[in-house]
Motif scaffolding. Sequence first.
Motif, PDB file in Angstrom:
ATOM      1  N   GLY A  94       4.750  -0.500   4.563  1.00 32.97           N
ATOM      2  CA  GLY A  94       3.850   0.031   3.539  1.00 32.97           C
ATOM      3  C   GLY A  94       2.497   0.407   4.109  1.00 32.97           C
ATOM      4  N   SER A  95       1.947  -0.454   4.963  1.00 30.46           N
ATOM      5  CA  SER A  95       0.650  -0.167   5.587  1.00 30.46           C
ATOM      6  C   SER A  95       0.728   1.049   6.494  1.00 30.46           C
ATOM      7  N   GLU A  96       1.790   1.124   7.263  1.00 29.98           N
ATOM      8  CA  GLU A  96       1.955   2.275   8.157  1.00 29.98           C
ATOM      9  C   GLU A  96       2.066   3.575   7.358  1.00 29.98           C
ATOM     10  N   ALA A  97       2.733   3.494   6.206  1.00 32.53           N
ATOM     11  CA  ALA A  97       2.866   4.681   5.360  1.00 32.53           C
ATOM     12  C   ALA A  97       1.511   5.102   4.798  1.00 32.53           C
ATOM     13  N   TYR A  98       0.683   4.140   4.376  1.00 35.21           N
ATOM     14  CA  TYR A  98      -0.622   4.490   3.834  1.00 35.21           C
ATOM     15  C   TYR A  98      -1.550   5.053   4.907  1.00 35.21           C
ATOM     16  N   MET A  99      -1.431   4.595   6.136  1.00 32.83           N
ATOM     17  CA  MET A  99      -2.219   5.182   7.213  1.00 32.83           C
ATOM     18  C   MET A  99      -1.790   6.632   7.443  1.00 32.83           C
ATOM     19  N   THR A 110      -2.752   0.278  -5.908  1.00 35.81           N
ATOM     20  CA  THR A 110      -2.394   0.010  -4.510  1.00 35.81           C
ATOM     21  C   THR A 110      -2.736   1.202  -3.635  1.00 35.81           C
ATOM     22  N   THR A 111      -2.474   2.399  -4.152  1.00 37.56           N
ATOM     23  CA  THR A 111      -2.795   3.619  -3.418  1.00 37.56           C
ATOM     24  C   THR A 111      -4.303   3.782  -3.257  1.00 37.56           C
ATOM     25  N   ALA A 112      -5.053   3.550  -4.325  1.00 33.91           N
ATOM     26  CA  ALA A 112      -6.512   3.689  -4.263  1.00 33.91           C
ATOM     27  C   ALA A 112      -7.115   2.715  -3.256  1.00 33.91           C
ATOM     28  N   ILE A 113      -6.683   1.454  -3.302  1.00 32.20           N
ATOM     29  CA  ILE A 113      -7.235   0.427  -2.410  1.00 32.20           C
ATOM     30  C   ILE A 113      -6.928   0.752  -0.953  1.00 32.20           C
ATOM     31  N   ILE A 162      -7.106  -8.990  -0.414  1.00 34.64           N
ATOM     32  CA  ILE A 162      -7.357  -8.082   0.707  1.00 34.64           C
ATOM     33  C   ILE A 162      -6.355  -6.933   0.657  1.00 34.64           C
ATOM     34  N   PRO A 163      -6.744  -5.763   1.164  1.00 32.16           N
ATOM     35  CA  PRO A 163      -5.805  -4.627   1.190  1.00 32.16           C
ATOM     36  C   PRO A 163      -4.620  -4.930   2.097  1.00 32.16           C
ATOM     37  N   ALA A 164      -3.501  -4.314   1.812  1.00 35.40           N
ATOM     38  CA  ALA A 164      -2.310  -4.511   2.636  1.00 35.40           C
ATOM     39  C   ALA A 164      -2.555  -4.105   4.080  1.00 35.40           C
ATOM     40  N   LEU A 165      -3.432  -3.119   4.291  1.00 38.25           N
ATOM     41  CA  LEU A 165      -3.724  -2.659   5.644  1.00 38.25           C
ATOM     42  C   LEU A 165      -4.354  -3.752   6.495  1.00 38.25           C
ATOM     43  N   ILE A 166      -4.999  -4.706   5.837  1.00 36.46           N
ATOM     44  CA  ILE A 166      -5.575  -5.848   6.549  1.00 36.46           C
ATOM     45  C   ILE A 166      -4.615  -7.033   6.509  1.00 36.46           C
ATOM     46  N   TYR A 167      -3.965  -7.217   5.381  1.00 36.62           N
ATOM     47  CA  TYR A 167      -3.027  -8.331   5.210  1.00 36.62           C
ATOM     48  C   TYR A 167      -1.892  -8.259   6.230  1.00 36.62           C
ATOM     49  N   ASP A 168      -1.318  -7.084   6.406  1.00 37.67           N
ATOM     50  CA  ASP A 168      -0.257  -6.885   7.411  1.00 37.67           C
ATOM     51  C   ASP A 168      -0.242  -5.409   7.790  1.00 37.67           C
ATOM     52  N   HIS A 169      -1.007  -5.058   8.813  1.00 33.60           N
ATOM     53  CA  HIS A 169      -1.160  -3.647   9.160  1.00 33.60           C
ATOM     54  C   HIS A 169       0.088  -3.054   9.811  1.00 33.60           C
ATOM     55  N   ARG A 205       9.044   1.015  -1.088  1.00 33.91           N
ATOM     56  CA  ARG A 205       8.959  -0.301  -1.711  1.00 33.91           C
ATOM     57  C   ARG A 205       8.798  -1.317  -0.584  1.00 33.91           C
ATOM     58  N   ASN A 206       7.806  -2.184  -0.711  1.00 30.12           N
ATOM     59  CA  ASN A 206       7.495  -3.100   0.375  1.00 30.12           C
ATOM     60  C   ASN A 206       6.858  -4.359  -0.191  1.00 30.12           C
ATOM     61  N   VAL A 207       7.430  -5.508   0.104  1.00 34.88           N
ATOM     62  CA  VAL A 207       6.957  -6.755  -0.479  1.00 34.88           C
ATOM     63  C   VAL A 207       5.546  -7.091  -0.021  1.00 34.88           C
ATOM     64  N   ARG A 208       5.161  -6.662   1.184  1.00 30.07           N
ATOM     65  CA  ARG A 208       3.824  -6.979   1.677  1.00 30.07           C
ATOM     66  C   ARG A 208       2.752  -6.239   0.860  1.00 30.07           C
ATOM     67  N   LEU A 209       3.079  -5.050   0.377  1.00 31.23           N
ATOM     68  CA  LEU A 209       2.155  -4.334  -0.496  1.00 31.23           C
ATOM     69  C   LEU A 209       1.927  -5.110  -1.789  1.00 31.23           C
ATOM     70  N   SER A 210       2.975  -5.756  -2.282  1.00 33.18           N
ATOM     71  CA  SER A 210       2.873  -6.527  -3.521  1.00 33.18           C
ATOM     72  C   SER A 210       2.148  -7.850  -3.318  1.00 33.18           C
ATOM     73  N   GLU A 211       2.275  -8.423  -2.131  1.00 35.24           N
ATOM     74  CA  GLU A 211       1.659  -9.724  -1.851  1.00 35.24           C
ATOM     75  C   GLU A 211       0.159  -9.626  -1.611  1.00 35.24           C
TER      76      GLU A 211
END
Length: 260
Positions: free
Chosen positions: A238-243, A17-20, A227-234, A215-221
């Motif tokens: 979880g997406s905000e944390a990865y940005m 998940t981190t790599a993607i 598609i990456p979580a950043l696109i699935y739900d930016h 922990r974030n369900v959208r990252l798991s979904e």
Amino acid sequence: MIRIAVANQKGGVGKTTTAINLATALAATGWRVLLVDLDPQGNASTGLGIGQAQRDLSSYELLTGGCTVEEAVVPTRVPRLDLIPATVDLSGAEIELVELPERTHRLDNALASTPPGRWDVCLIDCPPSLGLLTINSLVAAQSILVPLQTEFVALEGLSQLLQTIERIRARFNPELSILGVALTMFDRRNNLSAQVADDVRACLGKVVFETVIPRNVRLSEAPSHGIPALIYDHRCSGSEAYMALARELIARLPKRAAAA
């Protein structure tokens, strides 16, 4: 090309998940990114929507000499993000590599032959083990990013990984450095998560990124949709944390590469 291994011998720590999502975030900010899926499970490939039919050539053929990086690479639906996919054949590579010359340098040699300037950065998604596949990644990489789950057992695995890094430095790659430790699966409702985070920071100091991945369900979904979580739900946490983590990561990379 900057090469970063995303590694932890413990499974289920959010490594893929981190790599993607870091690859996606870097591509979104203008970097030309190559993601190498070196895990026989192929979760990074699936998570980027690359099905089995698109994996005629993979990291298995790349390591065993059956193809070049240029032949194995597959474009993803994320602009500026390319992938070398993985197949289950990679599970047998550990045995086959033993008989091949320069068995620890197969990935390093393959990446060294890529055209200059094709990609700015390469992320290598390692398997959850410390076998020849991970060793190839650490030999090829200039630095390592360690996703670390905020649970007590993760601390024991970290010490093993640090010992392996020292052995790789001593025998194969003296330039290998720890780019950072990313705390993942952080549960703010759980006192243990905060305690583990404090312990890791006390032990490793500034090596640990300030950003924690909740922990974030959208990252798991997201992987089930390819598609990456950043696109699935930016907008999810979880997406905000990865940005935010990507911004920290960029700040630690060579400035001349960041300007490329």
